[in-house]
Design a protein around this motif. Structure first.
Motif, PDB file in Angstrom:
ATOM      1  N   THR A  64     -55.870  12.311  94.604  1.00 23.63           N
ATOM      2  CA  THR A  64     -56.816  13.362  94.193  1.00 23.63           C
ATOM      3  C   THR A  64     -56.072  14.695  94.021  1.00 23.63           C
ATOM      4  OG1 THR A  64     -58.322  12.256  95.755  1.00 23.63           O
ATOM      5  CG2 THR A  64     -59.141  14.223  94.645  1.00 23.63           C
TER       6      THR A  64
ATOM      7  N   THR B 206     -58.464  12.988 101.895  1.00 26.48           N
ATOM      8  CA  THR B 206     -58.662  12.078 100.775  1.00 26.48           C
ATOM      9  C   THR B 206     -57.367  11.304 100.592  1.00 26.48           C
ATOM     10  OG1 THR B 206     -59.199  11.911  98.403  1.00 26.48           O
ATOM     11  CG2 THR B 206     -57.958  13.854  99.077  1.00 26.48           C
TER      12      THR B 206
ATOM     13  N   GLY C 103     -56.848   4.432  88.808  1.00 32.44           N
ATOM     14  CA  GLY C 103     -57.740   5.528  89.172  1.00 32.44           C
ATOM     15  C   GLY C 103     -57.058   6.883  89.137  1.00 32.44           C
TER      16      GLY C 103
ATOM     17  N   ALA D 186     -63.500   6.611  93.441  1.00 32.83           N
ATOM     18  CA  ALA D 186     -62.553   5.484  93.537  1.00 32.83           C
ATOM     19  C   ALA D 186     -62.972   4.461  94.590  1.00 32.83           C
ATOM     20  CB  ALA D 186     -61.156   6.018  93.873  1.00 32.83           C
TER      21      ALA D 186
ATOM     22  N   PHE E  65     -56.577   8.349 106.295  1.00 36.06           N
ATOM     23  CA  PHE E  65     -55.581   9.105 105.524  1.00 36.06           C
ATOM     24  C   PHE E  65     -55.076  10.293 106.346  1.00 36.06           C
ATOM     25  CE2 PHE E  65     -58.494   7.707 101.910  1.00 36.06           C
ATOM     26  CZ  PHE E  65     -57.658   6.678 101.495  1.00 36.06           C
TER      27      PHE E  65
ATOM     28  N   TYR F 177     -58.034  -0.912  92.229  1.00 37.71           N
ATOM     29  CA  TYR F 177     -56.906  -1.442  92.994  1.00 37.71           C
ATOM     30  C   TYR F 177     -57.387  -2.676  93.787  1.00 37.71           C
ATOM     31  CZ  TYR F 177     -52.958  -1.500  96.205  1.00 37.71           C
ATOM     32  OH  TYR F 177     -51.859  -1.885  96.930  1.00 37.71           O
TER      33      TYR F 177
END
Ligand SMILES: Cc1ncc(COP(=O)(O)O)c(C=O)c1O
Length: 367
Positions: free
Chosen positions: A86, A82, A57, A156, A314, A180
């Motif tokens: 990215t 994110t 990705g 993604a 994240f 993934y």
């Protein structure tokens, strides 16, 4: 006590049969029938004209930026919360990511704040459909059109999610997907670029294969890349797409069950779903508010002691060394990142296991 991971793929369909076929037929690199079949089926899932398979990705995002000639001196708008890929992809082309905070109602890009960050150097915006929830694309498209910006969807985490009955990945100029091992459809490692634009599709196919001329072998007119997916990966992907509807439906069922069981738990906020959205609930997420008796990290440890794995949200980009901001103003991202927890979300998770997880969360809350 059985250990419950955060994620594991469901490979119980034709995955082994198709991979065995690759081995037996000796088609294991990027030539082979599964690549084209997977691309066609994935394009149809996303309701787009073209799906171009890739190595992962992250390179889908890199290629997307290259397609629009984005480079040094350019700015690209990226949400502050994110996965780091990215932002990294923007740096790969020498451009600068400009971070924007999230909308607390959707946990995705705040459109008003996006508009405030546009400058004469802004060339594109990358809406990320975080944890499977689509970005509010209509107002974003209006802003992008007004300022002549390209839209690169980072889908993604959002395979099959819908924005007002339209599937993500076909809502901007290009869409980028990851396969993934923990994604809704997986190929181990893998990615896809989706688009309705014939020229962009052709350029992406050219760049992913070292910029080689279609008619003349070993004639390379530009510096390209090896971003190809193998037939082995595509074989797994095809088997996954065949069962996509069931996997997607089960993941939404998990979200309903978590919601029903945790809605009355004190100190817990649940993942929102806007009335116009059909989230893929890639991850089921909870926020521990100020009223919850434990910190997020203490809760993670307690759950782990009971054999339940979780992941923190994240870390916002503006807190990471390559993207540090000396004057940050991202309160929503900061709060979500500090208090957010992803709980087990894999499609073969059983109802009794959800009861066990929710029971543990309730008990820790003191209820
Ligand atoms: C939002 C987001 N963008 C990009 C990526 C990168 O995908 P990959 O790991 O396949 O390179 C991921 C996932 O891993 C992701 O979650």
């Amino acid at each position: 006590m059985k250990f419950i991971p955060v994620y594991k793929p469901d490979l119980s369909g034709n995955e082994l049969k198709y991979v065995t076929d690759c081995i037996e037929s000796e088609w294991i690199s990027s030539l082979g029938e599964y690549v084209g079949r997977f691309e066609r089926d994935f394009a149809s899932l996303c309701e787009v004209e073209h799906a171009i398979s890739l190595a992962n990705g992250t390179v889908a995002l890199h290629l997307a930026l290259l397609l629009f000639g984005i480079g040094p001196g350019d700015e690209v708008i990226v949400p502050s919360l994110t996965f780091v890929a990215t932002a990294n992809a923007v740096r790969y082309v020498g451009a600068e990511p400009v971070f924007v905070d999230l909308d607390p109602q959707t946990w995705t890009l705040d459109i008003n704040k996006t508009e405030q960050k546009i400058t004469s150097r802004t060339r594109a915006v990358i809406p990320v459909h975080l944890y499977g929830h689509p970005v509010d694309m209509d107002p974003l498209s209006e802003v992008a059109n007004e300022h002549g910006l390209h839209i690169i969807e980072d889908a993604a985490e959002a395979h099959g999610a819908k924005y007002k009955d339209r599937v993500v990945g076909g809502l901007g100029d290009v869409g980028c997907f990851s396969f993934y091992g923990n994604k809704t459809i997986t190929t181990g490692e893998g990615g896809m670029l989706t688009t309705n634009d014939d020229q962009l599709a052709e350029k992406a196919r050219f760049l992913k294969d070292h910029g080689m001329d279609k008619e003349r072998h070993y004639w390379h007119t530009e510096v390209g890349y090896n971003y190809r997916m193998t037939n082995l990966q595509a074989a797994v992907g095809l088997a996954q797409v065949e069962r996509f509807d069931r996997i997607f439906a089960r993941k939404r069922e998990l979200a309903v069950m978590y919601h029903e069981k945790l809605i009355d738990c004190p100190g817990i906020e649940l993942q929102p779903e806007a009335h116009w959205a059909k989230s893929s609930f890639w991850m089921n997420s909870i926020i521990l508010t100020e009223d919850y008796p434990l910190s997020r990290d203490a809760m993670r440890e307690s759950l782990l002691e009971q054999g339940i794995d979780t992941r923190p949200f994240f870390i916002p980009m503006h807190q990471l060394p390559p993207y540090l901001d000396s004057n940050p103003d991202f309160p929503i991202s900061d709060r979500l990142s500090e208090r957010g927890l992803n709980i087990p979300s894999y499609p073969t998770l059983k109802d009794v296991e959800i009861s066990r997880i929710c029971g543990a969360i309730m008990e820790l809350s003191g209820e």
